[in-house]
Enzyme design. Structure first.
Site, short mmCIF file in Angstrom:
data_model
loop_
_atom_site.label_atom_id
_atom_site.label_comp_id
_atom_site.label_asym_id
_atom_site.label_seq_id
_atom_site.Cartn_x
_atom_site.Cartn_y
_atom_site.Cartn_z
N ASP A 39 -21.27 -0.95 16.93
CA ASP A 39 -21.13 -2.40 16.80
C ASP A 39 -19.67 -2.80 16.55
O ASP A 39 -19.05 -2.30 15.63
CB ASP A 39 -22.03 -2.87 15.63
N THR A 80 -23.58 -9.74 18.99
CA THR A 80 -24.44 -8.56 18.84
C THR A 80 -25.76 -8.63 19.62
O THR A 80 -26.12 -7.69 20.32
CB THR A 80 -24.73 -8.32 17.35
N ASP A 306 -19.20 -3.03 12.46
CA ASP A 306 -19.07 -4.48 12.59
C ASP A 306 -18.85 -5.14 11.24
O ASP A 306 -17.95 -5.97 11.08
CB ASP A 306 -20.33 -5.05 13.26
N HIS A 310 -15.54 -7.22 10.21
CA HIS A 310 -15.59 -8.61 9.75
C HIS A 310 -14.93 -8.78 8.39
O HIS A 310 -14.32 -9.80 8.11
CB HIS A 310 -17.05 -9.09 9.66
N ASP A 353 -21.25 -3.37 21.54
CA ASP A 353 -21.94 -4.62 21.87
C ASP A 353 -20.95 -5.77 22.05
O ASP A 353 -21.32 -6.87 22.45
CB ASP A 353 -23.00 -4.95 20.81
N HIS A 487 -15.51 -12.05 16.72
CA HIS A 487 -15.63 -11.83 18.17
C HIS A 487 -16.48 -12.94 18.76
O HIS A 487 -17.04 -13.75 18.03
CB HIS A 487 -16.27 -10.47 18.42
ZN ZN Z 1 -22.14 -6.74 17.07
ZN ZN Z 2 -19.96 -9.10 14.37
#
Ligand code: ZN
Ligand code: ZN
Ligand code: ZN
Length: 546
Positions: A39, A80, A306, A310, A353, A487
């Protein structure tokens, strides 16, 4: 006639060697396909950390398999839900219908979540919010096609910390999909869509104390001073955890957990990926995947990359440590596959993703154009303009995912032609700072874009589910906090994703030729000799296959 003879000769010439090759192939199908989604993995993490990786993880895939170096998402938004759906359905939101993680449902007149399903109930969790299924996804996945093809004898199991990362890849016909419930539970769970009770091996895993064992100190795997491929640990571009003043190593997770939603803190550290690998290994054993000649499918999504991105941004020491540890977790997973399924008897692909942007405040500090977009101020301004222009309020019902949704009843009542409202808004918003481009529903329904951002928007545009005016922000401009990365755009930092294949039926090599995320499912379908996912629009990457 000449043409016919020529064709016939060509056919004979092609078919002799092909059919004999095909026979060999049928006898040596992979016993197991493992699809891995990392991710938020940018392609350049491979090159940035390459010299720090060991031999059994990412490097093993690259050196023993095939590396598509110029692989991209071919739609927006790069989130995602759409990402996982597109990898496994071989098509884009235009067809599979997962237009975002959450979107405004114009028919139900409310926001919906891509994997939510009020018709099912949680299994293994006390939380009533855990009602999930793949039902909003409109097309089949490659794993679904494998189920159909094998008369449901080939199994499919989906695994991820995030529910949508487990559910969408495994598809509609999965034997199971498991995700991690944090908070005060710390357990792998599912829903009644799949089964009425957790299998014994899942219960056993949950009772093993594995999740709790990660509530420990998170420090760097190697000496932090050797992490020269990242920025400084302490800077103003990272958020960190509640209860700790600086976003710097080490992090005492046991001490921080109460202020950071209990077990959820594991998700935002490298340990979330280790826990996912532990569980994936338990799946292989518990479900006896890859033990007979009928191909099984395991989909694993590593979600913590991910969360860490973040929180700390793509240039952080925390992200570097997360990838160096993921490399070890992949090695562990591959070693298990070697011993349980057998070397060369399984096929793995690894992709992402979506990618992620460098923290805009960091980019600004190094003179690269970037910024933060105030979405609420923007929508207030647009609504005020529309009200003034048309003399009625409430014509815009919702703004989400950079799309404006109209209130069609209001338009009808006031005899306002939708195209006129679309055009008027488009003209207005283009004069706003930080807005780079704008597209209307009318444009997307009447013309076909073959390249550029127009094509990406069109492939992400689902005629029934999407909005009426789509806005495109300036490069590296996001609606987000000033710390951490996100993203969603069609720019290359979000679209360029790794694509690695290795194992049974895979050539050794690499290419810089452009490939797309939607090519993965058709390529795996071709490898298995099964029908493509029913909405597939991607192509077979024949140079990847033996
Ligand atoms: Zn993602
Ligand atoms: Zn994300
Ligand atoms: Zn830091």
């Amino acid at each position: 006639m000449i043409k016919k003879i020529f064709l016939l000769t060509l056919l004979v010439m092609c078919c002799v060697p092909c059919s004999s090759q095909k026979e060999i192939k049928i006898n040596s199908l992979p016993k197991l396909v493992v699809g891995i989604v990392v991710d938020q993995m940018r392609y350049d993490y491979i090159t940035r950390f390459y010299n720090r990786f060991e031999n059994g993880g990412f490097k093993r895939m690259i050196n023993e398999g095939f590396n598509c170096k110029n692989n991209h998402f071919n739609y927006v938004p790069t989130y995602t839900g759409p990402g996982h759906a597109s990898v496994y359905t071989g098509t884009t939101p235009k067809n599979h219908g997962i237009i975002s993680n959450n979107w405004y449902d114009k028919f139900g007149k409310r926001m919906v979540y891509c994997a939510s399903d009020s018709l099912v109930s949680p299994v293994g969790s006390a939380s009533q919010s855990e009602r999930m299924s793949p039902r909003r996804m409109k097309t089949s996945t490659v794993a679904d096609q494998n189920r159909l093809h094998t008369q449901f004898k080939g199994k499919t199991i989906g695994v991820a910390i995030k529910d949508r990362g487990a559910i969408l890849p495994a598809g509609h016909t999965a034997n199971g999909a498991y995700w991690f419930r944090g908070r005060d539970e710390g357990k792998w769970i599912t829903t009644s869509y799949y089964r009425s009770e957790l299998p014994d091996w899942v219960k056993k895993f949950n009772a093993s104390g594995k999740a709790a064992s990660y509530l420990k100190e998170w420090n760097t795997l190697y000496d932090i001073n050797t992490y020269v491929e990242s920025g400084t640990d302490k800077n103003t571009y990272e958020r960190g955890f509640k209860g700790k003043e600086t976003a710097t190593f080490p992090y005492d997770l046991a001490a921080l957990k109460d202020q950071n939603s209990g077990y959820d803190i594991i998700k935002s550290t490298a340990y979330g990926n280790s826990l996912t690998a532990d569980f994936a290994i338990a799946v292989i054993q518990g479900e006896q995947l890859g033990t007979d000649d009928i191909t099984d499918f395991l989909t694993v999504s590593f979600s913590s990359t991910d969360y860490v991105g973040h929180n700390f941004g793509v240039n952080s020491k925390e992200i570097q440590d997360t990838y160096l540890r993921l490399d070890k977790d992949l090695e562990r997973l591959f070693n298990t596959l070697d011993s349980k399924v057998g070397k060369g008897k399984y096929t793995v692909f690894l992709t992402a993703d979506h990618g992620a942007v460098h923290v805009p405040s960091y980019l600004k500090s190094v003179k690269i154009p970037a910024g933060y977009f105030d979405r609420n101020a923007f929508i207030t301004k647009v609504k005020a303009f529309v009200k003034k222009e048309f003399g009625v309020g409430g014509l815009i019902k919702n703004m989400s995912n950079n799309q404006l949704f109209f209130n069609y009843e209001k338009l009808k009542e006031n005899k306002i032609v939708p195209e006129l409202l679309q055009r008027t808004i488009a003209h207005f918003v283009l004069q706003e700072k930080q807005i780079d481009k704008v597209f209307t529903r009318h444009q997307l329904e009447t013309g076909e874009y073959t390249s550029g951002i127009g094509a990406l928007i069109q492939k992400g545009f689902n005629q029934k589910r999407s909005g009426d005016v789509m806005i495109v922000l300036d490069p590296a401009t996001i609606s987000y906090s000033k710390t951490g990365s996100t993203h969603g755009s069609g720019l290359t930092y979000d679209t360029h994703a790794p694509l690695l294949f290795f194992g049974n039926g895979i050539q050794k090599g690499s290419t810089t030729q452009e490939t797309y995320i939607t090519d993965i499912a058709p390529t795996i379908s071709a490898l298995l000799g099964i029908a493509f996912p029913n909405g597939a629009t991607g192509k077979v990457l024949s140079f990847v296959l033996e």
